[in-house]
Motif scaffolding. Sequence first.
Motif, PDB file in Angstrom:
ATOM      1  N   THR A  90     -84.039 -13.766 -35.340  1.00  0.00           N
ATOM      2  CA  THR A  90     -83.473 -12.507 -34.852  1.00  0.00           C
ATOM      3  C   THR A  90     -82.523 -12.024 -35.933  1.00  0.00           C
ATOM      4  OG1 THR A  90     -83.643 -13.180 -32.546  1.00  0.00           O
ATOM      5  CG2 THR A  90     -82.124 -11.388 -33.049  1.00  0.00           C
ATOM      6  N   MET A  91     -82.692 -10.790 -36.342  1.00  0.00           N
ATOM      7  CA  MET A  91     -81.799 -10.193 -37.332  1.00  0.00           C
ATOM      8  C   MET A  91     -81.637  -8.724 -36.990  1.00  0.00           C
ATOM      9  SD  MET A  91     -84.207 -10.099 -40.685  1.00  0.00           S
ATOM     10  CE  MET A  91     -85.872  -9.506 -40.626  1.00  0.00           C
ATOM     11  N   THR A  92     -80.696  -8.088 -37.644  1.00  0.00           N
ATOM     12  CA  THR A  92     -80.475  -6.665 -37.479  1.00  0.00           C
ATOM     13  C   THR A  92     -80.991  -5.971 -38.732  1.00  0.00           C
ATOM     14  OG1 THR A  92     -78.512  -7.110 -36.158  1.00  0.00           O
ATOM     15  CG2 THR A  92     -78.743  -4.886 -37.059  1.00  0.00           C
ATOM     16  N   VAL A  93     -81.885  -5.010 -38.547  1.00  0.00           N
ATOM     17  CA  VAL A  93     -82.428  -4.244 -39.672  1.00  0.00           C
ATOM     18  C   VAL A  93     -82.104  -2.778 -39.429  1.00  0.00           C
ATOM     19  CG1 VAL A  93     -84.486  -3.629 -40.990  1.00  0.00           C
ATOM     20  CG2 VAL A  93     -84.282  -5.926 -39.997  1.00  0.00           C
ATOM     21  N   ASN A  94     -81.322  -2.218 -40.308  1.00  0.00           N
ATOM     22  CA  ASN A  94     -80.913  -0.810 -40.211  1.00  0.00           C
ATOM     23  C   ASN A  94     -80.313  -0.495 -38.839  1.00  0.00           C
ATOM     24  OD1 ASN A  94     -81.803  -0.468 -42.822  1.00  0.00           O
ATOM     25  ND2 ASN A  94     -83.775   0.384 -42.221  1.00  0.00           N
ATOM     26  N   GLY A  95     -79.498  -1.428 -38.347  1.00  0.00           N
ATOM     27  CA  GLY A  95     -78.788  -1.218 -37.106  1.00  0.00           C
ATOM     28  C   GLY A  95     -79.556  -1.578 -35.840  1.00  0.00           C
ATOM     29  N   ARG A  96     -80.800  -2.010 -35.984  1.00  0.00           N
ATOM     30  CA  ARG A  96     -81.614  -2.364 -34.820  1.00  0.00           C
ATOM     31  C   ARG A  96     -81.903  -3.855 -34.818  1.00  0.00           C
ATOM     32  NH1 ARG A  96     -85.972   2.552 -34.696  1.00  0.00           N
ATOM     33  NH2 ARG A  96     -84.637   3.932 -33.495  1.00  0.00           N
ATOM     34  N   SER A  97     -81.824  -4.456 -33.649  1.00  0.00           N
ATOM     35  CA  SER A  97     -82.132  -5.872 -33.514  1.00  0.00           C
ATOM     36  C   SER A  97     -83.644  -6.078 -33.603  1.00  0.00           C
ATOM     37  CB  SER A  97     -81.612  -6.402 -32.183  1.00  0.00           C
ATOM     38  OG  SER A  97     -81.897  -7.780 -32.064  1.00  0.00           O
ATOM     39  N   VAL A  98     -84.051  -7.071 -34.382  1.00  0.00           N
ATOM     40  CA  VAL A  98     -85.461  -7.410 -34.558  1.00  0.00           C
ATOM     41  C   VAL A  98     -85.603  -8.896 -34.288  1.00  0.00           C
ATOM     42  CG1 VAL A  98     -87.357  -7.556 -36.226  1.00  0.00           C
ATOM     43  CG2 VAL A  98     -85.779  -5.619 -36.311  1.00  0.00           C
ATOM     44  N   THR A  99     -86.514  -9.250 -33.404  1.00  0.00           N
ATOM     45  CA  THR A  99     -86.830 -10.645 -33.135  1.00  0.00           C
ATOM     46  C   THR A  99     -88.309 -10.834 -33.417  1.00  0.00           C
ATOM     47  OG1 THR A  99     -85.110 -10.817 -31.454  1.00  0.00           O
ATOM     48  CG2 THR A  99     -86.850 -12.478 -31.396  1.00  0.00           C
ATOM     49  N   ALA A 100     -88.644 -11.893 -34.147  1.00  0.00           N
ATOM     50  CA  ALA A 100     -90.044 -12.105 -34.513  1.00  0.00           C
ATOM     51  C   ALA A 100     -90.309 -13.571 -34.792  1.00  0.00           C
ATOM     52  CB  ALA A 100     -90.374 -11.273 -35.745  1.00  0.00           C
ATOM     53  N   ASP A 101     -91.574 -13.932 -34.670  1.00  0.00           N
ATOM     54  CA  ASP A 101     -92.052 -15.227 -35.140  1.00  0.00           C
ATOM     55  C   ASP A 101     -92.597 -14.994 -36.532  1.00  0.00           C
ATOM     56  OD1 ASP A 101     -91.510 -16.762 -32.823  1.00  0.00           O
ATOM     57  OD2 ASP A 101     -93.258 -15.871 -31.848  1.00  0.00           O
ATOM     58  N   VAL A 102     -92.066 -15.709 -37.510  1.00  0.00           N
ATOM     59  CA  VAL A 102     -92.463 -15.487 -38.899  1.00  0.00           C
ATOM     60  C   VAL A 102     -92.898 -16.797 -39.547  1.00  0.00           C
ATOM     61  CG1 VAL A 102     -90.932 -13.509 -39.193  1.00  0.00           C
ATOM     62  CG2 VAL A 102     -90.096 -15.781 -39.758  1.00  0.00           C
ATOM     63  N   GLU A 103     -93.775 -16.672 -40.518  1.00  0.00           N
ATOM     64  CA  GLU A 103     -94.137 -17.820 -41.341  1.00  0.00           C
ATOM     65  C   GLU A 103     -93.011 -18.051 -42.331  1.00  0.00           C
ATOM     66  OE1 GLU A 103     -98.003 -18.428 -43.119  1.00  0.00           O
ATOM     67  OE2 GLU A 103     -98.743 -16.758 -41.897  1.00  0.00           O
ATOM     68  N   GLY A 104     -92.732 -19.289 -42.621  1.00  0.00           N
ATOM     69  CA  GLY A 104     -91.648 -19.626 -43.537  1.00  0.00           C
ATOM     70  C   GLY A 104     -91.813 -19.045 -44.921  1.00  0.00           C
ATOM     71  N   ARG A 105     -93.036 -18.821 -45.347  1.00  0.00           N
ATOM     72  CA  ARG A 105     -93.275 -18.339 -46.718  1.00  0.00           C
ATOM     73  C   ARG A 105     -93.316 -16.814 -46.845  1.00  0.00           C
ATOM     74  NH1 ARG A 105     -99.582 -20.126 -46.734  1.00  0.00           N
ATOM     75  NH2 ARG A 105    -100.274 -18.433 -45.415  1.00  0.00           N
ATOM     76  N   THR A 106     -93.069 -16.089 -45.757  1.00  0.00           N
ATOM     77  CA  THR A 106     -93.090 -14.628 -45.799  1.00  0.00           C
ATOM     78  C   THR A 106     -91.854 -14.117 -46.520  1.00  0.00           C
ATOM     79  OG1 THR A 106     -94.291 -14.549 -43.714  1.00  0.00           O
ATOM     80  CG2 THR A 106     -93.196 -12.529 -44.415  1.00  0.00           C
ATOM     81  N   LEU A 107     -92.069 -13.341 -47.562  1.00  0.00           N
ATOM     82  CA  LEU A 107     -90.958 -12.751 -48.296  1.00  0.00           C
ATOM     83  C   LEU A 107     -90.380 -11.573 -47.516  1.00  0.00           C
ATOM     84  CD1 LEU A 107     -92.444 -12.737 -51.902  1.00  0.00           C
ATOM     85  CD2 LEU A 107     -90.651 -14.244 -51.017  1.00  0.00           C
ATOM     86  N   LEU A 108     -89.083 -11.372 -47.657  1.00  0.00           N
ATOM     87  CA  LEU A 108     -88.421 -10.264 -46.975  1.00  0.00           C
ATOM     88  C   LEU A 108     -89.066  -8.935 -47.330  1.00  0.00           C
ATOM     89  CD1 LEU A 108     -86.237  -9.024 -45.199  1.00  0.00           C
ATOM     90  CD2 LEU A 108     -84.672  -9.192 -47.161  1.00  0.00           C
ATOM     91  N   VAL A 109     -89.381  -8.709 -48.590  1.00  0.00           N
ATOM     92  CA  VAL A 109     -89.985  -7.435 -48.998  1.00  0.00           C
ATOM     93  C   VAL A 109     -91.301  -7.202 -48.263  1.00  0.00           C
ATOM     94  CG1 VAL A 109     -91.198  -8.330 -51.057  1.00  0.00           C
ATOM     95  CG2 VAL A 109     -90.516  -5.918 -50.943  1.00  0.00           C
ATOM     96  N   ASP A 110     -92.109  -8.242 -48.115  1.00  0.00           N
ATOM     97  CA  ASP A 110     -93.388  -8.090 -47.419  1.00  0.00           C
ATOM     98  C   ASP A 110     -93.173  -7.835 -45.930  1.00  0.00           C
ATOM     99  OD1 ASP A 110     -94.836  -8.486 -49.791  1.00  0.00           O
ATOM    100  OD2 ASP A 110     -94.797 -10.665 -49.517  1.00  0.00           O
TER     101      ASP A 110
END
Length: 162
Positions: free
Chosen positions: A5-25
């Motif tokens: 869970t993180m905040t992106v541009n003021g909005r809360s985002v919760t997701a299941d992510v692969e460990g190798r996913t780069l932030l830019v992608d």
Amino acid sequence: MQKITMTVNGRSVTADVEGRTLLVDYLRETLNLTGTHVGCDTSQCGACTVHVDGMAIKSCTMFVGELDGAEVRTIEDMENKDGSLSALQKAFQDHHGLQCGYCTPGMIMSLSALLRHTPKPTEAQIRHHLEGNICRCTGYANIVKAALAASGQMPSADAFAQ
């Protein structure tokens, strides 16, 4: 998979992510925030610069799984509350600090971090701060002018029109 869970541009985002996913992608492909550009994939060019917890970072160097609880800000969130261009964005426009525009989001993100910590930087400080951002079009002179104008150290282009 890892839940974050993180905040992106003021909005809360919760997701299941692969460990190798780069932030830019993740920003571009999952959140459709395509203003953050992929330039080199080797952290050389700075086109992918975003703010993480207030610091300018190259988003191709960070795994999204590292960002649980973090606050991320992208170029899409740089305008003023009323939707108008920020002072730095307007200065880039007024002083022709861009040509093709590919590097511009990363430049603005890097310079906004500098201006937040050093409100009246010298030209040397600006140039030093931009060493991690590559522009193949402008030669940096107008980018430096834009940063100086945004910091109030030189007149805006509007002042010359009068």
